[in-house]
Enzyme design. Structure first.
Site, PDB file in Angstrom:
ATOM      1  N   GLY A 510       0.816  -1.203   0.000  1.00 34.88           N
ATOM      2  CA  GLY A 510       0.000   0.000   0.000  1.00 34.88           C
ATOM      3  C   GLY A 510       0.843   1.243   0.000  1.00 34.88           C
ATOM      4  CG  PHE A 514       2.252  11.149   6.048  1.00 32.30           C
ATOM      5  CD1 PHE A 514       2.608  12.407   5.608  1.00 32.30           C
ATOM      6  CD2 PHE A 514       1.121  11.006   6.830  1.00 32.30           C
ATOM      7  CE1 PHE A 514       1.865  13.514   5.950  1.00 32.30           C
ATOM      8  CE2 PHE A 514       0.370  12.121   7.164  1.00 32.30           C
ATOM      9  CZ  PHE A 514       0.732  13.374   6.726  1.00 32.30           C
ATOM     10  CG  ASP A 628      -7.133  11.333   7.195  1.00 32.50           C
ATOM     11  OD1 ASP A 628      -8.126  11.706   6.519  1.00 32.50           O
ATOM     12  OD2 ASP A 628      -6.090  10.915   6.687  1.00 32.50           O
TER      13      ASP A 628
END
Ligand SMILES: *[C@@H]1O[C@H](CO)[C@@H](O)[C@H](O)[C@H]1NC(C)=O
Ligand SMILES: *[C@@H]1O[C@H](CO)[C@@H](O)[C@H](O)[C@H]1NC(C)=O
Ligand SMILES: *[C@@H]1O[C@H](CO)[C@@H](O)[C@H](O)[C@H]1NC(C)=O
Ligand SMILES: *[C@@H]1O[C@H](CO)[C@@H](O)[C@H](O)[C@H]1NC(C)=O
Ligand SMILES: *[C@@H]1O[C@H](CO)[C@@H](O)[C@H](O)[C@H]1NC(C)=O
Ligand SMILES: *[C@@H]1O[C@H](CO)[C@@H](O)[C@H](O)[C@H]1NC(C)=O
Ligand SMILES: *[C@@H]1O[C@H](CO)[C@@H](O)[C@H](O)[C@H]1NC(C)=O
Ligand SMILES: *[C@@H]1O[C@H](CO)[C@@H](O)[C@H](O)[C@H]1NC(C)=O
Ligand SMILES: *[C@@H]1O[C@H](CO)[C@@H](O)[C@H](O)[C@H]1NC(C)=O
Length: 820
Positions: A510, A514, A628
């Site tokens: 993935g 960041f 988030d």
């Protein structure tokens, strides 16, 4: 709107069945009598009065009042609860002495209203009102007649609106409601609910002669207390008398009790406009009276409430605590010395302890504190100065001896308590000393680092990145967290390299905003998810610090666990539990894989995320706002449990902080709440907003942001959901791949809850704990969502948002806005 429909259906059904009850009146005149199968019905048809038999056999008859309009008979009042009619038929009439009486077939007196009436029985009537009150009156006109007796003065197990409970501390008596012995027997049972007759600033439930549960102290606020589910209480006290009437609204079993409630302000719902005390009042986790013992605290916020000791105390009998027997309570680390080294520790959001002494003449908190400080046996105090509805309440609460039945509430609902501790100043300065040492260590580290960097810079003439990790903002975090940072396992860089095949692309699973995520395999075969934060990225370092401090401290089955971390040069690596099923995003929005998630699984996921969030928001030690929350940050473990991940943006809130402001708005379009996107304000309610979006996405399989699969006339999934909700066509929104498996009432409930969560005003949104209650509950929700008007989309101009810069990486959108 939906409620009124329901109510009219009920009314229709009731009126049809009412046709069979020929010629029933709302009163019983002197000279008339009621026998076994005859009833009187209140004028509006709400209540009926007559004989009933609660048991399966018909051997015992009782005279009582019940709701006329419910399909299940709900008895609200019983006359002869302790003395049933066994000799049939029973007779109800007004006796020659002007009393309402119950007689058996032999004419023996079973029950009497037992008044001494000076009025002629001609003109005396028993009248059943639509409130459920049965009145014995004398006079020609209902309004001007004299009330001789009324059932509302003698409640049994059910508190109806405008019924009154009271307590009188002078006589130490109280009027309470008492449970039935069991479901089939109205005889007085073991549980009593009412105002504490000794200390009338609280409600208590007693079981036999023992306290079973106690509410929060009344200090002028509407306050909440957690019981069974939860309910909200408010009442007024004048030091001698307390009169309480009930307001109930059945949102996930919430009960609102309020002083002198009126029918106008009563939130009427047919199914539960009463509160009954029953014998199965099973206590919620540790919320049984004093379960955690003296100086023990019950934590109501944690998903599994647990006892723990007050700060500065330790279990009295540690072995018992190990066996989850908490009633021995806790004892002090350091005994009090009663000199100036004693201090008071502030605890927020508390359910205040029992056995307080109140002083209503103390006018300010420092005075209250001084009184407590002066008396060595005073071990805690709390001060309240609140004005509610023009009524000012001032009170200084003091505790002597020991503190029992303490609790810590979820956000926003408790009161401040100051607890006396020995050497508090010393231990505080000890704490300060630790901080100072850490700061000195960090500073010298930083200094060394800067020196090396300068030399390096000088020699290599190369610019060195400012290293944010070494500028840990220690001051803003509690001491606990700083220590904990260093408690996490540190992985050797070489081990990480081997496990991930030197970060080979074939191991990549993935990519986030960041950094990249790799699967790692340890020599023992166990799998890990390894997140390598982008090098030279200031944000990466900050995220690293965040993850280590936030998630390293938290453990919950709906959060992804951080296994360890690794730093090497500029490398910042986070190591997590491996989640074989990837993220929710890869199922819900994938044409083929969405079939794998049937409705039951999705519903479990929706509830699991809620539990994870409750833990984050309400856990007593840290208050974490995720900031988030989105489908790609919900990972699924091997059992398909949702696990919240990616705490790079999370913020820890201090003890009493409710809301914060940031200049750097970082989040994901479509999931950001209006106040956050526009003003940079965030609170637990901004996570609730994101959760609402997530719920709608899980139900529909449509991304809030993309517009794919969305009818053209709608700008977002939220507006689409709102439209379908209003035209009552929720079924159209459901992901077609789960149509077969879904339970429409569960889906509707989820959409309802989703819409409550995405309301524009943060204050209208429910907390995560009420969300969880709403999802688990089966009764209809009677809070209606307000229209959500806010949409913020990546592909639309939005004048409210300045300077959005967007980085898009696969399914991840990081948006940086600048709050105004
Ligand atoms: C009534 O029936 C229930 C089950 O339907 C049973 O548990 C209860 O014992 C019965 N009560 C009496 C008094 O027979
Ligand atoms: C009726 O009232 C009288 C006095 O008011 C009292 O002494 C008596 O015990 C009462 N009887 C019952 C059955 O409650
Ligand atoms: C009550 O009214 C009836 C007839 O209406 C009458 O016969 C009777 O005497 C009255 N009783 C009293 C106590 O007034
Ligand atoms: C009520 O108390 C009695 C005596 O303590 C006990 O035998 C009985 O089981 C209790 N009933 C309930 C429902 O708790
Ligand atoms: C409460 O009720 C008692 C008894 O009914 C009454 O005497 C008292 O005045 C009431 N107090 C208030 C504040 O209404
Ligand atoms: C309740 O309030 C109303 C109006 O505020 C007042 O008229 C009434 O007497 C009060 N009732 C009690 C029992 O205090
Ligand atoms: C307070 O009392 C304790 C024990 O009696 C003693 O050790 C401490 O020095 C005293 N502190 C002050 C400030 O007097
Ligand atoms: C608090 O109340 C006391 C006693 O009335 C008074 O002496 C003191 O000045 C007050 N302190 C403050 C800060 O108002
Ligand atoms: C401290 O408070 C207790 C309880 O109110 C009281 O009995 C005692 O006399 C007080 N002691 C002093 C020194 O004021």
């Amino acid at each position: 709107m939906r409620w009124s429909l329901f109510i009219s259906v009920v009314l229709l059904v009731a009126s049809l069945s009412g046709l069979q009850l020929c010629s029933s009146s709302d009163r019983l005149d002197a000279g008339e009598s009621l026998s076994d199968n005859q009833i009187i019905v209140s004028a509006g048809g709400n209540f009926e009065f007559g004989f009933f038999s609660p048991t399966n056999s018909t051997s015992n008859l009782y005279a009582g009042i019940w709701y006329a309009k419910l399909s299940v008979r709900k008895i609200v009042w019983v006359a002869n609860r302790e003395n049933p009619v066994t000799n049939h038929p029973g007779i109800l009439k007004i006796s020659n002495d002007g009393n309402l009486v119950v007689l058996d077939s032999a004419g023996d007196l079973i029950w009497s209203s037992n008044i001494t009436s000076h009025y002629s029985i001609n003109g005396t009537q028993a009248l059943l009102l639509d409130t459920g009150n049965l009145k014995l009156i004398h006079g020609d006109h209902d309004s001007s007649s004299i009330v001789l007796w009324q059932s509302f003065d003698f409640p049994t197990d059910t508190l109806l609106p405008n019924m009154m409970l009271w307590s009188n501390i002078k006589t130490k008596t109280a009027k309470s409601i008492i449970s039935w012995k069991n479901e089939y027997d109205p005889f007085t049972g073991n549980f009593t609910f009412g105002i504490d007759p000794v200390f009338n600033y609280q409600f208590i439930i007693t079981r036999g002669s023992k306290r079973y549960w106690r509410s929060q102290l009344w200090t002028g606020n509407t306050f909440s207390a957690v019981f069974a589910n939860s309910f909200y209480l408010s009442f007024q006290t004048d030091d001698q008398w307390n009169n309480l009437t009930l307001q109930a609204s059945d949102v996930s079993s919430n009960l609102k009790l309020s002083y002198n409630g009126t029918l106008d302000s009563f939130d009427w719902s047919l199914s539960s406009n009463q509160w009954t005390i029953t014998s199965d009042t099973s206590a919620h986790t540790c919320d049984s009276y004093a379960l955690c013992g003296p100086f023990g605290i019950c934590d109501y916020g944690a998903s599994t409430s647990q006892c723990r000791c007050l700060h500065g105390f330790e279990p009295k009998i540690p072995e018992d605590w190990g066996r989850k027997l908490f009633h021995g309570g806790c004892v002090r680390h350091n005994s009090l010395s009663c000199n100036s080294s004693d201090g008071f520790l502030l605890l927020n959001d508390m359910k205040l302890p029992d056995h307080a002494v109140v002083d209503r003449n103390v006018v300010n908190i420092s005075h209250c504190r001084t009184i407590c400080l002066k008396n060595c046996s005073c071990i805690a105090h709390s001060f309240s100065d609140t004005t509610v509805d023009n009524l000012r309440f001032i009170g200084c609460f003091l505790w002597f001896d020991e503190l029992v039945d303490l609790g810590i509430f979820p956000l926003d609902s408790g009161l401040d308590l100051y607890v006396r501790l020995a050497n508090l100043a010393a231990s505080e300065s000890g704490g300060m000393r630790k901080v100072v040492i850490v700061v000195i260590m960090i500073t010298s580290l930083l200094f060394t680092f800067i020196c090396i960097a300068l030399v390096y810079l000088f020699l290599k003439r190369r610019r060195i990145k400012n290293e944010r990790f070494n500028r840990l903002n220690l001051a803003s975090y509690s001491e606990d967290i700083q220590m904990e940072v260093f408690d996490l396992p540190v992985f050797n860089y070489n081990v990480v390299l081997t496990a991930t095949n030197n970060f080979s692309d074939s191991n990549k699973i993935g990519q986030g905003g960041f950094g990249k995520v790799y699967i790692g395999k340890l020599p023992d075969g166990s799998l890990l998810a390894v997140k390598r934060l982008s090098r030279n990225s200031g944000q990466g370092s900050e995220e690293f610090r965040n993850e280590v401090t936030v998630i390293g401290k938290l453990q919950h089955r709906n959060l992804v666990g951080l296994v360890g971390f690794c730093t090497y040069g500029e490398e910042r690596i986070l190591i997590y539990e491996y989640m074989p099923n990837n993220s929710l995003c890869s199922f819900v929005f994938d044409d083929r894989k969405r079939l794998l998630l049937d409705w039951a699984m999705r519903f479990d996921i929706i509830k699991g995320i809620a539990r994870g969030l409750i833990y984050l928001h309400q856990d007593s030690r840290l208050r974490v706002i995720h900031r988030d929350l989105k489908a790609s940050n919900i990972l699924l473990d091997k059992d398909w449990n949702p696990r919240i991940s990616d705490f790079g943006m999370a913020r820890i809130f201090g003890g009493d902080q409710k809301q914060a402001n940031t200049n750097r708005v970082v989040g994901t379009y479509g999931y950001m709440s209006p106040e956050y996107a526009m003003k940079g304000l965030f609170s637990v309610k901004s996570d609730v907003y994101s959760y609402g979006v997530l719920v709608l996405e899980i139900v529909s399989g449509i991304r809030n942001t993309s517009g794919d699969n969305l009818p053209e006339s709608f700008s977002s999934l939220i507006s689409y959901a709102w439209h379908l909700w209003n035209v009552e066509k929720m079924a159209e929104m459901i992901d077609s791949s789960i149509c077969d498996s879904c339970l429409m009432n569960e889906v509707t409930r989820c959409i309802h809850v989703g819409l409550l969560c995405v309301q524009d005003h943060a204050s209208n949104r429910p907390t995560m704990s009420s969300v969880a209650l709403m999802l688990e509950n089966h009764s209809p929700l009677d809070i209606l969502p307000k229209k959500p008007t806010f949409t913020l989309r990546a592909d639309k101009d939005n004048t409210e948002v300045q300077n959005p810069s967007i980085v898009s990486l696969n399914d991840i959108t990081i948006t940086e806005l600048h709050g105004r």
